[in-house]
Structure formats: C-alpha cells, structure tokens
Write a protein that holds these residues in place. Structure first.
Motif, short mmCIF file in Angstrom:
data_model
loop_
_atom_site.label_atom_id
_atom_site.label_comp_id
_atom_site.label_asym_id
_atom_site.label_seq_id
_atom_site.Cartn_x
_atom_site.Cartn_y
_atom_site.Cartn_z
N TYR A 235 0.84 -1.20 0.00
CA TYR A 235 0.00 0.00 0.00
C TYR A 235 0.87 1.24 0.00
CZ TYR A 235 -3.34 3.48 1.80
OH TYR A 235 -4.12 4.60 1.98
N VAL A 236 0.67 2.12 -0.97
CA VAL A 236 1.40 3.38 -1.01
C VAL A 236 0.65 4.38 -0.14
CG1 VAL A 236 2.30 5.24 -2.43
CG2 VAL A 236 2.31 2.90 -3.30
N SER A 237 1.21 4.66 1.01
CA SER A 237 0.61 5.56 1.99
C SER A 237 1.26 6.93 1.83
CB SER A 237 0.82 4.97 3.40
OG SER A 237 0.21 5.74 4.38
N GLY A 238 2.06 7.37 2.76
CA GLY A 238 2.74 8.65 2.61
C GLY A 238 3.49 9.03 3.86
N ALA A 239 4.55 9.80 3.69
CA ALA A 239 5.33 10.28 4.83
C ALA A 239 4.44 11.09 5.75
CB ALA A 239 6.51 11.13 4.34
N GLY A 240 4.57 10.86 7.04
CA GLY A 240 3.77 11.59 8.01
C GLY A 240 2.49 10.90 8.41
N THR A 241 2.24 9.71 7.87
CA THR A 241 1.04 8.96 8.24
C THR A 241 1.04 8.66 9.74
OG1 THR A 241 0.75 7.99 6.06
CG2 THR A 241 -0.15 6.76 7.90
N ASP A 242 -0.13 8.74 10.35
CA ASP A 242 -0.26 8.63 11.80
C ASP A 242 -0.82 7.27 12.21
OD1 ASP A 242 -0.69 9.04 14.51
OD2 ASP A 242 -2.47 10.28 14.22
N SER A 243 0.06 6.39 12.65
CA SER A 243 -0.36 5.04 13.04
C SER A 243 -1.24 5.03 14.29
CB SER A 243 0.88 4.16 13.30
OG SER A 243 1.63 4.00 12.12
N SER A 244 -1.15 6.07 15.12
CA SER A 244 -1.95 6.12 16.34
C SER A 244 -3.40 6.47 16.05
CB SER A 244 -1.37 7.15 17.31
OG SER A 244 -1.66 8.47 16.88
N GLU A 245 -3.66 7.05 14.86
CA GLU A 245 -4.99 7.49 14.44
C GLU A 245 -5.54 8.60 15.34
OE1 GLU A 245 -7.78 4.26 13.72
OE2 GLU A 245 -6.11 2.83 13.54
N LYS A 246 -4.67 9.28 16.09
CA LYS A 246 -5.11 10.31 17.04
C LYS A 246 -4.43 11.66 16.82
CE LYS A 246 -5.93 6.84 20.63
NZ LYS A 246 -5.56 6.38 22.00
N GLY A 247 -3.66 11.78 15.77
CA GLY A 247 -2.89 13.00 15.56
C GLY A 247 -3.72 14.18 15.09
N ARG A 248 -3.03 15.25 14.81
CA ARG A 248 -3.68 16.52 14.48
C ARG A 248 -4.28 16.54 13.08
NH1 ARG A 248 -0.28 22.23 14.10
NH2 ARG A 248 -2.00 23.55 13.34
N PHE A 249 -3.63 15.87 12.13
CA PHE A 249 -4.03 16.00 10.73
C PHE A 249 -4.98 14.88 10.31
CE2 PHE A 249 0.15 18.06 11.06
CZ PHE A 249 -0.20 19.34 10.66
#
Length: 219
Positions: free
Chosen positions: A100-114
């Motif tokens: 899967y092509v995701s992207g730099a800065g992806t948030d594994s915690s699912e709780k971040g700002r963006f």
C-alpha cells in the motif's frame, strides 16, 4: 504518477511474469506482460472477481489529496475503497503480498492533528489485519519521477532541482520512482523486516539482491 511508475518497473523487471492493471478508463499502454481491465466501480468488484485470482502481489497505488475534499469523501476514497479492494483480494489470494502506497507523516496512532494522516494510519492498520501472506505500507515523501513517463505531476519540473539537495540533507524524505517500484517488487519477492517502510527503508530495499532459493518469478 506512482501507479504508472510502479507499472513501468514491473514491466521492465525480469522476475515479473505478468501484470494486471485495473483502471477506470483505458490507459493506452501496451506490453506483452500487461493485461488491463477497465472497471468503473472500485467499490464493487463482483463483475471481475473471476479475473483477480492467481496473483502473488498487489501494488496498490491509488490515492488522492485531502485538499478540497470533505472529511466523508476523503475517508470513503482513502479508507473504504482501499479496504474493499484489499478484502476482496485477500479472500481470492490468501498467499498474496499487499503493498500500500501511503505517505510520509502517516499517523499510526490514528489520534494526531491532521485528518489525512489519521485516515491513512487507520487504513494501514486495518490492512495489516487482513489475511494476506504479508502487508507492507510504503511511506515515501518527495518522489523523483521517472523521465519520459507521461503522468508525472507537472510541478516536479519546477522543483525537481531540489532532489539532490534534499536527498543529501534528508534521505528519508526523498526517493526516486525507480527505487519505490523496485522496493515494492523486492518486498513481494523476499519480504522485509518491518511492515512500515519509510524513505530510507525504500532506498535500502530497492538495492537488495534476492537471496538464494527464493522464487524467481511472480505475477
């Protein structure tokens, strides 16, 4: 751009026997290894399921920017669509490697700002729970396009000069399209030590040679 670039690397690679390209409209590409299915509804693959079995890997390169999209639509395209395709393929090809092509800065915690990073993180997390042989989430940053391919984003011609400097100062954030494609191929052929690949992992995996005894061809 990423889909075309990865396809190009697959078609050039001697270990790849065949490539199935699924598009909403004809791509215009022709190659002895290439088969194309034009299918408009990526939320329903029932009409083409009988053509999706027997493959060793899926390189999932579809994606959109969250800019200008509502939260619901971005979630639908990024998470819902991806998980529908992946769930279908895992049922038909349990020995498949899913990239899967995701992207730099992806948030594994699912709780971040963006928002986009949370949705990407949720998508990555759910993919790893599907019954594939292995799942790899690729997080490239700046991708230098392969010359002469037709789908490179036009803005790269204006900022491409930044690549050598960025690569020298921050290698994890800069890779080439060739490196990304080769890393995905190598992940299917020989695996990798971790499921999330940042920029330096992509560069490292792209350079690896297959170990002895590994299957030398796949579709």
């Amino acid at each position: 751009m990423v889909g075309e670039g990865v396809m190009h690397e697959c078609l050039q690679h001697p270990a790849v026997e065949a490539v199935l390209l699924i598009n909403r409209k004809p791509s215009g590409f022709s190659h002895p290894k290439l088969k194309e299915i034009v299918h408009t509804d990526f939320y329903n693959f029932s009409a083409i399921e009988n053509q999706l079995a027997g493959y060793n890997a899926c390189f999932f390169c579809l994606g959109v920017s969250s800019v200008g999209m509502s939260e619901q639509e971005y979630y639908r395209v990024t998470y819902t669509l991806t998980l529908h395709v992946a769930s279908t393929l895992s049922r038909l090809n349990p020995e498949m490697t899913f990239c899967y092509v995701s992207g730099a800065g992806t948030d594994s915690s699912e709780k971040g700002r963006f928002r986009w990073a949370r949705v990407k993180g949720k998508t990555e997390n759910e993919l790893t729970r599907l019954p594939f042989k292995q799942v790899f989430n690729f997080r490239p940053g700046f991708i230098k396009p392969t010359r002469y391919l037709k789908n490179a984003n036009k803005y790269y011609q204006y900022i491409g000069w930044l690549f050598p400097l960025g690569r020298a100062l921050y290698p994890s954030g800069f890779c080439t399209m060739e490196e990304l494609g080769k890393a995905m191929i190598n992940s299917a052929r020989q695996g990798y030590e971790k499921p999330i690949l940042e920029g330096t992992d992509i560069i490292e995996l792209a350079r690896r040679q297959p170990v002895s005894g590994i299957r030398e061809s796949f579709t």
